[in-house]
Write an enzyme that holds these catalytic residues in place. Structure first.
Site, mmCIF file in Angstrom:
data_model
loop_
_atom_site.group_PDB
_atom_site.id
_atom_site.type_symbol
_atom_site.label_atom_id
_atom_site.label_comp_id
_atom_site.label_asym_id
_atom_site.label_seq_id
_atom_site.Cartn_x
_atom_site.Cartn_y
_atom_site.Cartn_z
ATOM 1 N N HIS A 161 4.362 4.543 -12.932
ATOM 2 C CA HIS A 161 3.974 5.797 -12.236
ATOM 3 C C HIS A 161 2.272 5.432 -11.914
ATOM 4 C CE1 HIS A 161 7.447 8.140 -13.071
ATOM 5 N NE2 HIS A 161 7.168 7.517 -14.358
ATOM 6 N N SER A 282 -17.569 -7.530 5.473
ATOM 7 C CA SER A 282 -17.578 -6.380 6.427
ATOM 8 C C SER A 282 -18.757 -6.541 7.433
ATOM 9 C CB SER A 282 -17.709 -4.906 5.741
ATOM 10 O OG SER A 282 -18.366 -3.972 6.482
ATOM 11 N N LYS A 288 -19.157 -5.628 0.827
ATOM 12 C CA LYS A 288 -17.711 -5.690 0.817
ATOM 13 C C LYS A 288 -17.339 -7.133 0.652
ATOM 14 C CE LYS A 288 -15.177 -2.479 1.411
ATOM 15 N NZ LYS A 288 -14.957 -2.034 2.729
ATOM 16 N N GLU A 295 -3.581 -7.942 2.695
ATOM 17 C CA GLU A 295 -3.428 -6.683 3.437
ATOM 18 C C GLU A 295 -2.622 -7.010 4.568
ATOM 19 O OE1 GLU A 295 -7.208 -3.558 3.216
ATOM 20 O OE2 GLU A 295 -7.890 -5.819 3.334
#
Ligand code: ARG
Length: 473
Positions: A161, A282, A288, A295
């Site tokens: 979980h 970024s 970043k 992804e």
């Protein structure tokens, strides 16, 4: 530049020329030219068989082979002129062959239809691509084993979980990924068995009146056998669906890997350092470092599953035998192959450079009462029923939460107030090391067990590597 015969091969029956838009709409040459090598391979085998049964002379066969060889060269050099007028890869090549060698070229299609021809081409194409997929899969599995070997005893929290559950070793976690990919490999090999069956001879749908030798054509093309039913051979694309289903499963697994890597690379988890070469920055936020490769792979898994659904829907309402609908099988299939190979390759390149941040993993495992089950098991070993032990440990966790410390940091006296069965020896049990070391049964997370699992997996993988080298992969 070479030219092709611009006449439509099937035009004699028609009084009117095809509408220009319809010509473009129905053509597949822009995408099915990818199977040119397989089309030529299939044609050479078919012609060789035709010669063996006396339909072509040796001179005609030589001319056909020579012409097809020249066409292969033109295609490889980018000189071949593909024409929409010739609709697809099959007719483009045949038309060019006739331009080059004359009447012998017109005999090539004896006893054959584009329906069995295209089914053969796709099967040859997929068979070949599976070899490339195997190579990347093997590289990725090797990379996972190498990383697991470095981390057979690196402790991290295991989650259920997405909540800290029990301590595990990072090597064990990596080996879970390895297992998933091993099953994917098996599925690919299994699906290859049904791909590697030869449709040629089915012709349009009913077979042919020529005394063809299908076994010979099948042997020449390295298929395991000729297909058993001509209608089925030209119509079903279940083998392509099965392949895409297998690819969807691989992509689903890669997507799950991606999800974990993305989480672990975040400042909140901070379990791993992703290689710079596989991340981007970024345009606005200078701090970043985005895990773009995982992804994208996660995103691309949706696209492959989409192709699976597209192929299932394509097939589901078709009456026997061949229907033009089937021309729609190629783009999803080709894109599945490309996506899968690229994603596996990106992963195989990236995994060796993932750096585990061991201290962070360890500290994280210390938070969240990961050894609570070990305390319960300890009480059970001392004679308590598991449910009662569960209750006591729940109270111990409550104490830990109130005083903001781990179970292993609670004073013995406090623990003993919960159960007099608890003695000093509990502290060796409540350590992360003690917890993982105790799970030493087959399939468990103990460092020694993980080491054995890695060894067994490596031996099996090397064996598979040898087999595919022998198969000429
Ligand atoms: N381009 C067609 C395909 O991809 C080849 C078979 C065409 N056969 C036919 N009878 N129109 O399926």
């Amino acid at each position: 530049m070479t030219t092709v015969n611009s006449e439509k091969l099937s035009s004699a029956r028609f009084a009117e020329a095809t509408d220009a838009f319809v010509e473009e709409f129905t053509a597949s040459v822009n995408f099915d030219q990818r199977m040119a090598a397989q089309d030529i391979q299939g044609s050479i085998a078919h012609a060789t068989m035709l010669k063996s049964i006396g339909i072509l002379t040796a001179t005609e066969l030589d001319a056909i082979k020579g012409g097809l060889g020249q066409i292969a060269g033109e295609i490889a050099r980018g000189e071949f002129v593909w024409s929409i007028k010739q609709e697809d890869v099959h007719m483009n090549i045949e038309a060019r062959l006739t331009d080059l060698i004359g009447v012998a070229g017109k005999k090539l299609h004896t006893g054959r239809s584009r329906n069995d021809q295209v089914a053969t081409d796709i099967r040859l194409y997929l068979r070949n691509e599976i070899k490339h997929i195997d190579v990347q899969l093997h590289r990725l599995q090797t990379a996972i084993l190498d990383l697991a070997e470095q981390h057979f005893d690196t402790i991290m929290p295991g989650f259920t979980h997405l909540q800290v559950a029990q301590p595990i070793t990072f090597g064990h976690h990596l080996m879970a990924w390895f297992e998933m990919l091993s099953r994917d490999y098996e599925r690919l090999q299994d699906c290859l068995k049904r791909i590697n069956v030869m449709p040629l001879g089915a012709a349009a749908l009913a077979g042919t009146s020529y005394p063809i030798d299908r076994q010979l054509t099948s042997d020449l093309l390295g298929f395991s056998r000729p297909s058993a039913n001509s209608l089925d051979s030209v119509s079903d694309r279940d083998f392509a669906i099965e392949f895409t289903a297998t690819a969807s499963l691989v992509m689903m697994h890669l997507s799950r890997f991606s999800e974990e890597l993305i989480l672990w690379a975040s400042a909140q988890f901070d379990f791993i350092d992703m290689p710079d070469a596989f991340c981007t920055g970024s345009s606005i936020m200078p701090q970043k470092k985005n895990p773009d490769v995982p992804e994208l792979v996660r995103g691309k898994s949706g696209r492959v599953t989409g192709h699976l659904i597209a192929l299932l829907m394509l097939m589901k309402s078709q009456p026997l035998a061949y229907n033009k609908d089937n021309q729609e099988d190629k783009e999803p299939l080709f894109d599945t192959v490309d996506t899968l190979i690229n994603c596996l390759r990106a992963y195989a390149d990236m995994v060796p450079h993932i750096k585990a941040k061991k201290e962070n993993m360890y500290l994280s495992a210390k938070r969240g009462f990961a050894t609570a089950t070990d305390l319960a098991d300890y009480l059970v070993r001392k004679g308590l029923a598991f449910r009662d032990a569960h209750e006591i440990v729940g109270k111990a966790v409550r104490l830990g939460l109130d005083s903001q410390c781990d179970l292993a940091d609670l004073p013995l006296l406090e623990l003993q107030q919960l159960s007099p069965l608890i003695t000093e020896d509990i502290y060796s049990i409540l350590t992360l090391e003690g917890s993982v070391a105790a799970r030493k049964h087959l399939g468990g997370t103990a460092p020694e067990t993980v080491k054995n699992a890695i060894h067994t997996a490596r031996v099996a993988l090397n064996e598979l590597g040898k087999i595919s080298v022998n198969k000429g992969c």
